[in-house]
Write a protein that holds these residues in place. Structure first.
Motif, PDB file in Angstrom:
ATOM      1  N   ASN A   1      47.350   9.389  14.045  1.00  0.00           N
ATOM      2  CA  ASN A   1      48.347   8.408  13.609  1.00  0.00           C
ATOM      3  C   ASN A   1      47.742   7.239  12.826  1.00  0.00           C
ATOM      4  O   ASN A   1      48.457   6.300  12.471  1.00  0.00           O
ATOM      5  CB  ASN A   1      49.099   7.850  14.824  1.00  0.00           C
ATOM      6  CG  ASN A   1      49.921   8.905  15.541  1.00  0.00           C
ATOM      7  OD1 ASN A   1      50.408   9.836  14.908  1.00  0.00           O
ATOM      8  ND2 ASN A   1      50.075   8.766  16.850  1.00  0.00           N
ATOM      9  N   LEU A   2      46.435   7.291  12.570  1.00  0.00           N
ATOM     10  CA  LEU A   2      45.753   6.124  12.001  1.00  0.00           C
ATOM     11  C   LEU A   2      45.243   6.349  10.576  1.00  0.00           C
ATOM     12  O   LEU A   2      44.328   5.663  10.131  1.00  0.00           O
ATOM     13  CB  LEU A   2      44.587   5.715  12.926  1.00  0.00           C
ATOM     14  CG  LEU A   2      44.978   5.404  14.378  1.00  0.00           C
ATOM     15  CD1 LEU A   2      43.749   4.971  15.171  1.00  0.00           C
ATOM     16  CD2 LEU A   2      46.058   4.329  14.436  1.00  0.00           C
ATOM     17  N   THR A   3      45.864   7.278   9.857  1.00  0.00           N
ATOM     18  CA  THR A   3      45.425   7.570   8.486  1.00  0.00           C
ATOM     19  C   THR A   3      45.529   6.341   7.588  1.00  0.00           C
ATOM     20  O   THR A   3      44.591   6.026   6.832  1.00  0.00           O
ATOM     21  CB  THR A   3      46.263   8.716   7.895  1.00  0.00           C
ATOM     22  OG1 THR A   3      46.157   9.852   8.754  1.00  0.00           O
ATOM     23  CG2 THR A   3      45.773   9.079   6.507  1.00  0.00           C
ATOM     24  N   ASP A   4      46.652   5.634   7.647  1.00  0.00           N
ATOM     25  CA  ASP A   4      46.829   4.448   6.807  1.00  0.00           C
ATOM     26  C   ASP A   4      45.806   3.365   7.156  1.00  0.00           C
ATOM     27  O   ASP A   4      45.278   2.691   6.258  1.00  0.00           O
ATOM     28  CB  ASP A   4      48.245   3.884   6.962  1.00  0.00           C
ATOM     29  CG  ASP A   4      49.292   4.768   6.293  1.00  0.00           C
ATOM     30  OD1 ASP A   4      48.911   5.658   5.524  1.00  0.00           O
ATOM     31  OD2 ASP A   4      50.496   4.569   6.556  1.00  0.00           O
ATOM     32  N   LEU A   5      45.535   3.209   8.440  1.00  0.00           N
ATOM     33  CA  LEU A   5      44.535   2.228   8.863  1.00  0.00           C
ATOM     34  C   LEU A   5      43.153   2.607   8.340  1.00  0.00           C
ATOM     35  O   LEU A   5      42.421   1.760   7.808  1.00  0.00           O
ATOM     36  CB  LEU A   5      44.522   2.109  10.387  1.00  0.00           C
ATOM     37  CG  LEU A   5      43.453   1.194  10.982  1.00  0.00           C
ATOM     38  CD1 LEU A   5      43.608  -0.241  10.488  1.00  0.00           C
ATOM     39  CD2 LEU A   5      43.497   1.224  12.521  1.00  0.00           C
ATOM     40  N   SER A   6      42.799   3.876   8.474  1.00  0.00           N
ATOM     41  CA  SER A   6      41.492   4.333   7.994  1.00  0.00           C
ATOM     42  C   SER A   6      41.336   4.075   6.496  1.00  0.00           C
ATOM     43  O   SER A   6      40.295   3.582   6.039  1.00  0.00           O
ATOM     44  CB  SER A   6      41.323   5.829   8.279  1.00  0.00           C
ATOM     45  OG  SER A   6      41.302   6.064   9.680  1.00  0.00           O
ATOM     46  N   ASN A   7      42.377   4.398   5.738  1.00  0.00           N
ATOM     47  CA  ASN A   7      42.330   4.171   4.290  1.00  0.00           C
ATOM     48  C   ASN A   7      42.214   2.687   3.966  1.00  0.00           C
ATOM     49  O   ASN A   7      41.471   2.291   3.052  1.00  0.00           O
ATOM     50  CB  ASN A   7      43.577   4.747   3.625  1.00  0.00           C
ATOM     51  CG  ASN A   7      43.601   6.273   3.661  1.00  0.00           C
ATOM     52  OD1 ASN A   7      42.549   6.907   3.771  1.00  0.00           O
ATOM     53  ND2 ASN A   7      44.783   6.854   3.577  1.00  0.00           N
ATOM     54  N   ALA A   8      42.940   1.845   4.735  1.00  0.00           N
ATOM     55  CA  ALA A   8      42.912   0.396   4.486  1.00  0.00           C
ATOM     56  C   ALA A   8      41.536  -0.191   4.799  1.00  0.00           C
ATOM     57  O   ALA A   8      41.074  -1.108   4.111  1.00  0.00           O
ATOM     58  CB  ALA A   8      43.993  -0.301   5.315  1.00  0.00           C
ATOM     59  N   VAL A   9      40.881   0.319   5.825  1.00  0.00           N
ATOM     60  CA  VAL A   9      39.530  -0.143   6.158  1.00  0.00           C
ATOM     61  C   VAL A   9      38.583   0.138   4.991  1.00  0.00           C
ATOM     62  O   VAL A   9      37.793  -0.726   4.585  1.00  0.00           O
ATOM     63  CB  VAL A   9      39.023   0.524   7.453  1.00  0.00           C
ATOM     64  CG1 VAL A   9      37.518   0.283   7.632  1.00  0.00           C
ATOM     65  CG2 VAL A   9      39.783   0.002   8.667  1.00  0.00           C
ATOM     66  N   ILE A  10      38.669   1.340   4.432  1.00  0.00           N
ATOM     67  CA  ILE A  10      37.797   1.718   3.310  1.00  0.00           C
ATOM     68  C   ILE A  10      38.130   0.892   2.068  1.00  0.00           C
ATOM     69  O   ILE A  10      37.234   0.343   1.408  1.00  0.00           O
ATOM     70  CB  ILE A  10      37.943   3.225   3.021  1.00  0.00           C
ATOM     71  CG1 ILE A  10      37.430   4.046   4.207  1.00  0.00           C
ATOM     72  CG2 ILE A  10      37.181   3.603   1.748  1.00  0.00           C
ATOM     73  CD1 ILE A  10      37.777   5.513   4.142  1.00  0.00           C
ATOM     74  N   GLN A  11      39.418   0.788   1.743  1.00  0.00           N
ATOM     75  CA  GLN A  11      39.839   0.073   0.533  1.00  0.00           C
ATOM     76  C   GLN A  11      39.452  -1.403   0.573  1.00  0.00           C
ATOM     77  O   GLN A  11      39.139  -2.003  -0.453  1.00  0.00           O
ATOM     78  CB  GLN A  11      41.355   0.213   0.362  1.00  0.00           C
ATOM     79  CG  GLN A  11      41.800   1.612  -0.024  1.00  0.00           C
ATOM     80  CD  GLN A  11      43.293   1.820   0.147  1.00  0.00           C
ATOM     81  OE1 GLN A  11      44.039   0.888   0.450  1.00  0.00           O
ATOM     82  NE2 GLN A  11      43.734   3.061  -0.037  1.00  0.00           N
TER      83      GLN A  11
END
Length: 347
Positions: A190-200
């Motif tokens: 459920n944390l795909t958006d969070l993972s992407n935001a951390v990288i970005q």
């Protein structure tokens, strides 16, 4: 509830679900009719209500929440005078009373309800003041953090906490609208958006909570979810580095990996297991005079704050561990005992 709690103040709160306002208002109106004094905290994390009960003269509390369940559900968490949830036998008696559907009569004067505007701030001050952390070390690091509060009860509390710890905060799903834009449990899937935001955002860490903000999940600087199990292990590792006590005992439930046991052996700390369920962890913590415990679902329990899972305490303790090293979170995680645990559901 009126029959279970002795005379005194009852502290109330709710998560952000759309149905919560009506349900909580109805509960407060009935308790006031029965002569009770009510403190209304409105939308706050469940652990904030527990903290307020623990640190005031309140005799108990009530939270309207369905925790990690989907938005169409709602429910209650009932809190005892010691800040723990009602025990199973107490819940059974409560259900029996509720099943009778008889409105209790009351001839005395009505009670009074008033709003508490500063519950979250009081909780944050307590987290920043914990004896087992180094606030100065955390603030010196100036961590950059993405926080995903799933538009739940932690939407205001978690960003405010992180800012008070000197962090640069990137908010994701931090409007307490009750519209949950991802799966409600802070599980890796459920944390795909969070993972992407951390990288970005080139962040040091990502944090995610469930709708009532008692559980914390952690994503490392590479966008990799570490799994809820490692929230407890990271918090414990930092605790053991700061708190030097002999014969300390930690308590976890039977649905928790072995990583904490392996880590604790090196620090001469015992780990005891309880049955599954937060109240069972807390009961065993009380039996053993344990100061630290939790569950492998991202739930950290620290006696110094109150006897309940608390994502604010967990976030503070994880940042404390990160502040003790000059290496990245992924390297800290790699230095810990590595275990996998598989949990699934059958419909």
């Amino acid at each position: 509830l009126n029959e279970f709690l002795p005379d005194g103040v009852i502290i109330t709160g709710r998560d952000s679900r759309v149905s919560g306002d009506l349900i909580l208002s109805s509960m407060i109106n009935e308790l006031v009719r029965l002569g009770r004094s009510i403190v209304q905290c409105d939308i706050v994390p469940t652990p904030t209500v527990q903290f307020m009960v623990h640190n005031t003269e309140a005799v108990g509390g009530l939270v309207v929440t369905a925790s990690h369940n989907p938005s169409e559900w709602n429910g209650f968490k009932f809190i005892r005078e010691d800040s723990t949830f009602f025990h199973p036998d107490e819940c059974e008696k409560l259900f029996q009373i509720a099943d009778k559907i008889v409105a209790p009569s009351f001839d005395g004067p009505p009670g009074v309800a008033w709003k508490e505007q500063n519950a979250i701030q009081k909780h944050i001050i307590s987290c920043a003041s914990l004896k087992c952390i180094s606030l100065n070390d955390i603030r010196k690091k100036k961590f950059k953090i993405v926080i995903d509060a799933v538009n739940g009860a932690g939407s205001d509390a978690l960003p405010a906490l992180l800012e008070s710890l000197g962090c640069e905060v990137v908010e994701l799903n931090c409007q307490p609208s009750g519209i949950f834009n991802r799966g409600t449990e802070p599980l890796p899937e459920n944390l795909t958006d969070l993972s992407n935001a951390v990288i970005q955002n080139n962040a040091d860490v990502g944090f995610a909570v469930d709708p009532d903000a008692d559980r914390l999940a952690v994503v490392d600087e590479n966008g990799k979810p570490l799994g809820e199990e490692y929230t407890l292990v990271l918090a414990a590792d930092g605790y053991m580095k700061n708190v030097k006590k002999e014969n300390e005992t930690f308590v976890v439930n039977l649905s928790t990996s072995m990583a904490l046991e392996k880590l604790s052996i090196k620090n001469n700390v015992k780990v005891e297991r309880s049955a599954v369920g937060e109240i069972n962890v807390v009961k065993k913590m009380n039996e053993l005079s344990s100061n630290f415990g939790g569950e492998g679902n991202g739930g950290v329990i620290l006696r110094e704050s109150h006897l309940g899972r608390d994502s604010l305490v967990a976030a503070t303790m994880v940042l404390n561990r990160m502040s003790q090293s000059d290496v990245s979170l992924s390297k800290i995680h790699a230095s810990l005992p590595q275990f996998d645990i598989i949990k699934d559901k059958v419909s």
